[in-house]
Design a protein around this motif. Sequence first.
Motif, PDB file in Angstrom:
ATOM      1  N   CYS A 168       3.231  -4.093   1.886  1.00  0.00           N
ATOM      2  CA  CYS A 168       3.301  -5.490   1.476  1.00  0.00           C
ATOM      3  C   CYS A 168       4.147  -6.266   2.488  1.00  0.00           C
ATOM      4  CB  CYS A 168       3.912  -5.588   0.089  1.00  0.00           C
ATOM      5  SG  CYS A 168       4.208  -7.279  -0.451  1.00  0.00           S
ATOM      6  N   CYS A 195       7.318  -7.767   0.095  1.00  0.00           N
ATOM      7  CA  CYS A 195       8.377  -6.917  -0.445  1.00  0.00           C
ATOM      8  C   CYS A 195       8.445  -5.553   0.240  1.00  0.00           C
ATOM      9  CB  CYS A 195       8.239  -6.760  -1.958  1.00  0.00           C
ATOM     10  SG  CYS A 195       6.942  -5.622  -2.487  1.00  0.00           S
ATOM     11  N   CYS A 233      -0.531  -6.352  -3.481  1.00  0.00           N
ATOM     12  CA  CYS A 233       0.652  -5.542  -3.765  1.00  0.00           C
ATOM     13  C   CYS A 233       0.847  -5.471  -5.278  1.00  0.00           C
ATOM     14  CB  CYS A 233       1.882  -6.156  -3.124  1.00  0.00           C
ATOM     15  SG  CYS A 233       3.412  -5.303  -3.596  1.00  0.00           S
ATOM     16  N   ALA A 250       3.376  -4.412  -6.765  1.00  0.00           N
ATOM     17  CA  ALA A 250       4.770  -4.660  -7.143  1.00  0.00           C
ATOM     18  C   ALA A 250       5.052  -6.151  -7.283  1.00  0.00           C
ATOM     19  CB  ALA A 250       5.718  -4.040  -6.119  1.00  0.00           C
ATOM     20  N   CYS A 251       4.487  -6.982  -6.370  1.00  0.00           N
ATOM     21  CA  CYS A 251       4.830  -8.417  -6.395  1.00  0.00           C
ATOM     22  C   CYS A 251       3.609  -9.335  -6.344  1.00  0.00           C
ATOM     23  CB  CYS A 251       5.790  -8.739  -5.254  1.00  0.00           C
ATOM     24  SG  CYS A 251       4.995  -8.856  -3.642  1.00  0.00           S
TER      25      CYS A 251
HETATM   26 ZN   LIG Z   1       4.967  -6.752  -2.650  1.00  0.00          ZN
END
Ligand SMILES: [Zn+2]
Lengths: 139, 392
Positions: A32, A35, A46, A48-49
């Motif tokens: 990513c 992040c 991504c 995660a984010c």
């Molecule tokens: Zn990310």
Amino acid sequence: MIRDDRPLPEPTAESQPYWEGLRAHRLVLQRCAACKTPRHYPRPMCAACFSLEDEWFEASGNGTVHSWTVSHHAFHRGFKTDTPYVLLTVDLADGVRMVAPLVELVDDDASRLSLGLPVVLEYDDVTDEITLPRFRIDG
Amino acid sequence: MMTDDGSGGMTSLQDAAAVTGIGETRYVRGTEKSALRLTLEASLAAIGDAGLTPRDIDGVIVYASGAVVAEDLLTNFGSEDFRFSATTPMGGASPVAALQCAAMAVATGVATHVLIPLGRDGHSGARISRRVGAMRQFRVVSEFEAPVGANAPAQYYAPMARRHMALYGTTSEQFAEVAVTMRRHAGLNDNALMREPMTVADHHASRMIADPFRLLDCCLESDGGAAVVVSGAERARDMPQPPIWLSGMGVGHPDSPSAITQRPDMTRLGLAKAAPRAFEMAGVTHDDIDVAEIYDCFTYTVVCQLEDLGFCPKGEGGAFVEDGRIGLGGALPTNTHGGLLSQAHVVGLNHIVELVRQLRGDCGTRQVDGADVGLVTGYGDLGDGSIAIMHR
Ligand SMILES: [Zn+2]
């Protein structure tokens, strides 16, 4: 080796840098851009984010065995001459996993396998365009 | 009908629908019949069992990875229309997931009688390694794992079993226990393909396919069809067969659903998420379950699902299947028809049919005494899970 018979990857816009990296004998993985969370297999977002911006980084290819199977039966004719062959699932030091064969199985290689066994990535030039990953036991 | 259970406006599907008809063809290995013909034969049997005719069916859920589409059924039934048409694309978890989908359709009045049919020529038609490559849910592994030699479910799933063995000490003897038990059950079923008795030694002597899976750890490829009819609660009470109530249902995807390789815990399936949803909906506990029909594409899959269902903690599934616990007469009789391992492979629709038959009390020499409550699971693709808890 009946290489021509094997299924070959068809790189996509998402995965092109990974396959180009292997062709140049480099392990290039996606992460990513926002992040920096690494991800494999290549994909647009991504988890995660939710960023859709990605970048690519060169990974070491060092890892340890997460699991494995020894294929005694070929489910695709292109692999008939290779049986039995070991397929490793490897925890890469870079934070993702890869599956690839263990380079040439000699007699008791399979019995040496255990969780956490260190392995190193090698490059198998299958065609002019495609290079596949494979592992050898470290040391 | 649907009832408000008071939990913040959520309505429950508990007992809002029932299985009212079941049907199967003879299972064979080698057929001239098409998947469509096998589907129609099984459908006619299930519809007849429900006391209906094909034109009474107003909803259908066909197998997303199969050869038959809803239009085929409309055309052959000469029906004007289906009011409800769906697929539940979860590979081998699809038929049990379809029970939930059908229950939602009949409970809301969208449809009255939903048919869930499945026919396949898995032995005579295209075999598994060719079918997998054409499925979209295998797109990712087809690009990254098939080229290095993982081309069939046995090769995708074997590392899950190997890791389970390495972490928890699970053994090939325990896998053999599953295979031998399914075979013993198949011996009591005259519509099972593999009825010759099998021993643990036979299992160990069978050739290695994808370590740790030997040939006798792997399910059959077979030809045949099975079907069930799901009807709403009010209709079900007036139909010829005793209704078998759908009391709790759930589906679940595993973490990293497109690639087992990237899954944080390779030994945890989608069923681990689905099962608590179903038990909560049904309002029963594990002790209430009298019989279990567990999707058994591989022996290991049964061991892992017993854990993910919550019958034992993670890692203890191997010990759980020992000492006859999953055999007829044991604490949890499992796959009383012989399963995919020894009866036939119709993507687990045979498991649904068997559970209904057990709860009707129609299983003859393999009947579980006092079978009031049971469960059936599905397992598909790269770890999708589904479950239905039923009672009579
Ligand atoms: Zn990310």
